[in-house]
Scaffold this motif. Structure first.
Motif, mmCIF file in Angstrom:
data_model
loop_
_atom_site.group_PDB
_atom_site.id
_atom_site.type_symbol
_atom_site.label_atom_id
_atom_site.label_comp_id
_atom_site.label_asym_id
_atom_site.label_seq_id
_atom_site.Cartn_x
_atom_site.Cartn_y
_atom_site.Cartn_z
ATOM 1 N N ARG A 36 0.833 -1.213 0.000
ATOM 2 C CA ARG A 36 0.000 0.000 0.000
ATOM 3 C C ARG A 36 0.866 1.260 0.000
ATOM 4 O O ARG A 36 0.514 2.276 -0.600
ATOM 5 C CB ARG A 36 -0.928 -0.008 1.219
ATOM 6 C CG ARG A 36 -1.929 1.143 1.207
ATOM 7 C CD ARG A 36 -2.807 1.122 2.413
ATOM 8 N NE ARG A 36 -1.993 1.480 3.571
ATOM 9 C CZ ARG A 36 -2.356 1.305 4.825
ATOM 10 N NH1 ARG A 36 -3.498 0.741 5.106
ATOM 11 N NH2 ARG A 36 -1.576 1.673 5.804
ATOM 12 N N GLN A 37 2.020 1.197 0.642
ATOM 13 C CA GLN A 37 2.907 2.356 0.728
ATOM 14 C C GLN A 37 3.917 2.412 -0.421
ATOM 15 O O GLN A 37 4.618 3.404 -0.574
ATOM 16 C CB GLN A 37 3.649 2.343 2.064
ATOM 17 C CG GLN A 37 2.722 2.508 3.247
ATOM 18 C CD GLN A 37 3.433 2.382 4.576
ATOM 19 O OE1 GLN A 37 4.627 2.119 4.644
ATOM 20 N NE2 GLN A 37 2.692 2.579 5.652
ATOM 21 N N ALA A 38 3.983 1.357 -1.228
ATOM 22 C CA ALA A 38 4.957 1.288 -2.318
ATOM 23 C C ALA A 38 4.452 2.033 -3.552
ATOM 24 O O ALA A 38 3.268 2.335 -3.679
ATOM 25 C CB ALA A 38 5.233 -0.172 -2.665
ATOM 26 N N ALA A 39 5.364 2.272 -4.467
ATOM 27 C CA ALA A 39 5.034 2.957 -5.724
ATOM 28 C C ALA A 39 4.106 2.087 -6.570
ATOM 29 O O ALA A 39 4.144 0.856 -6.487
ATOM 30 C CB ALA A 39 6.316 3.255 -6.496
ATOM 31 N N PRO A 40 3.282 2.724 -7.401
ATOM 32 C CA PRO A 40 2.428 1.963 -8.322
ATOM 33 C C PRO A 40 3.264 1.019 -9.184
ATOM 34 O O PRO A 40 4.389 1.356 -9.564
ATOM 35 C CB PRO A 40 1.765 3.051 -9.169
ATOM 36 C CG PRO A 40 1.805 4.276 -8.312
ATOM 37 C CD PRO A 40 3.080 4.164 -7.517
ATOM 38 N N GLY A 41 2.722 -0.158 -9.455
ATOM 39 C CA GLY A 41 3.443 -1.137 -10.260
ATOM 40 C C GLY A 41 4.261 -2.112 -9.433
ATOM 41 O O GLY A 41 4.877 -3.020 -9.978
ATOM 42 N N SER A 42 4.278 -1.919 -8.126
ATOM 43 C CA SER A 42 5.017 -2.832 -7.254
ATOM 44 C C SER A 42 4.314 -4.180 -7.205
ATOM 45 O O SER A 42 3.129 -4.297 -7.520
ATOM 46 C CB SER A 42 5.123 -2.240 -5.841
ATOM 47 O OG SER A 42 5.922 -1.074 -5.847
ATOM 48 N N SER A 43 5.061 -5.215 -6.800
ATOM 49 C CA SER A 43 4.492 -6.550 -6.724
ATOM 50 C C SER A 43 4.857 -7.209 -5.396
ATOM 51 O O SER A 43 5.818 -6.812 -4.742
ATOM 52 C CB SER A 43 4.995 -7.416 -7.875
ATOM 53 O OG SER A 43 6.398 -7.573 -7.785
ATOM 54 N N VAL A 44 4.057 -8.219 -5.023
ATOM 55 C CA VAL A 44 4.297 -8.942 -3.777
ATOM 56 C C VAL A 44 4.327 -10.436 -4.059
ATOM 57 O O VAL A 44 3.432 -10.969 -4.717
ATOM 58 C CB VAL A 44 3.196 -8.666 -2.729
ATOM 59 C CG1 VAL A 44 3.475 -9.425 -1.438
ATOM 60 C CG2 VAL A 44 3.050 -7.185 -2.455
ATOM 61 N N LEU A 45 5.349 -11.097 -3.565
ATOM 62 C CA LEU A 45 5.429 -12.547 -3.562
ATOM 63 C C LEU A 45 5.398 -12.965 -2.106
ATOM 64 O O LEU A 45 6.282 -12.602 -1.322
ATOM 65 C CB LEU A 45 6.716 -13.043 -4.227
ATOM 66 C CG LEU A 45 6.985 -14.548 -4.127
ATOM 67 C CD1 LEU A 45 5.867 -15.350 -4.803
ATOM 68 C CD2 LEU A 45 8.332 -14.891 -4.718
ATOM 69 N N ALA A 46 4.356 -13.685 -1.715
ATOM 70 C CA ALA A 46 4.199 -14.138 -0.334
ATOM 71 C C ALA A 46 4.327 -15.656 -0.280
ATOM 72 O O ALA A 46 3.852 -16.355 -1.169
ATOM 73 C CB ALA A 46 2.843 -13.701 0.205
ATOM 74 N N ILE A 47 4.960 -16.137 0.779
ATOM 75 C CA ILE A 47 5.129 -17.572 0.960
ATOM 76 C C ILE A 47 4.581 -17.938 2.334
ATOM 77 O O ILE A 47 4.965 -17.335 3.339
ATOM 78 C CB ILE A 47 6.608 -17.975 0.830
ATOM 79 C CG1 ILE A 47 7.123 -17.585 -0.550
ATOM 80 C CG2 ILE A 47 6.794 -19.454 1.107
ATOM 81 C CD1 ILE A 47 8.591 -17.779 -0.764
ATOM 82 N N GLU A 48 3.663 -18.912 2.343
ATOM 83 C CA GLU A 48 3.034 -19.334 3.595
ATOM 84 C C GLU A 48 2.733 -20.823 3.545
ATOM 85 O O GLU A 48 2.186 -21.307 2.554
ATOM 86 C CB GLU A 48 1.748 -18.538 3.854
ATOM 87 C CG GLU A 48 0.986 -18.941 5.087
ATOM 88 C CD GLU A 48 1.814 -18.933 6.352
ATOM 89 O OE1 GLU A 48 1.847 -19.976 7.035
ATOM 90 O OE2 GLU A 48 2.432 -17.899 6.665
ATOM 91 N N GLN A 49 3.054 -21.560 4.614
ATOM 92 C CA GLN A 49 2.831 -23.002 4.679
ATOM 93 C C GLN A 49 1.392 -23.366 5.013
ATOM 94 O O GLN A 49 0.858 -24.324 4.473
ATOM 95 C CB GLN A 49 3.723 -23.627 5.755
ATOM 96 C CG GLN A 49 5.130 -23.871 5.338
ATOM 97 C CD GLN A 49 5.879 -24.636 6.414
ATOM 98 O OE1 GLN A 49 5.792 -24.308 7.585
ATOM 99 N NE2 GLN A 49 6.620 -25.635 6.005
ATOM 100 N N ASP A 50 0.795 -22.636 5.917
ATOM 101 C CA ASP A 50 -0.536 -22.978 6.418
ATOM 102 C C ASP A 50 -1.619 -22.639 5.390
ATOM 103 O O ASP A 50 -1.655 -21.531 4.866
ATOM 104 C CB ASP A 50 -0.785 -22.207 7.714
ATOM 105 C CG ASP A 50 -2.090 -22.570 8.367
ATOM 106 O OD1 ASP A 50 -3.121 -21.944 8.004
ATOM 107 O OD2 ASP A 50 -2.095 -23.454 9.233
ATOM 108 N N ASP A 51 -2.520 -23.608 5.118
ATOM 109 C CA ASP A 51 -3.583 -23.411 4.124
ATOM 110 C C ASP A 51 -4.451 -22.198 4.420
ATOM 111 O O ASP A 51 -4.700 -21.364 3.540
ATOM 112 C CB ASP A 51 -4.514 -24.636 4.067
ATOM 113 C CG ASP A 51 -3.853 -25.859 3.473
ATOM 114 O OD1 ASP A 51 -2.903 -25.690 2.692
ATOM 115 O OD2 ASP A 51 -4.286 -26.975 3.800
#
Length: 72
Positions: A36-51
């Motif tokens: 939300r605070q990043a510049a437009p066009g930013s991306s997020v890669l999230a890694i999580e084990q729990d379903d």
């Protein structure tokens, strides 16, 4: 939310898009606040084990960023 906002305030702001990596994303709140605070066009890669947490992370990130991927 206040803790996530305080944590992201430590990052250096960039006017250019950034790639955000959220390891152990949980509900995705830290990645979402960062995106939300990043510049437009930013991306997020999230890694999580729990379903359930991975699903929550997807929902959180989708609210603030179009370019997200959650790896379970």
């Amino acid at each position: 939310m206040p803790v996530a906002e305080q944590a992201t305030s430590l990052f250096t702001h960039s006017d250019k898009p950034v790639h955000i990596l959220d390891l152990g994303s949980g509900t995705g709140i830290l990645g979402a606040v960062t995106a939300r605070q990043a510049a437009p066009g930013s991306s997020v890669l999230a890694i999580e084990q729990d379903d359930k947490l991975a699903s929550a992370s997807e929902l959180s990130l989708a609210q603030v960023c179009d370019r997200t991927k959650v790896i379970h």
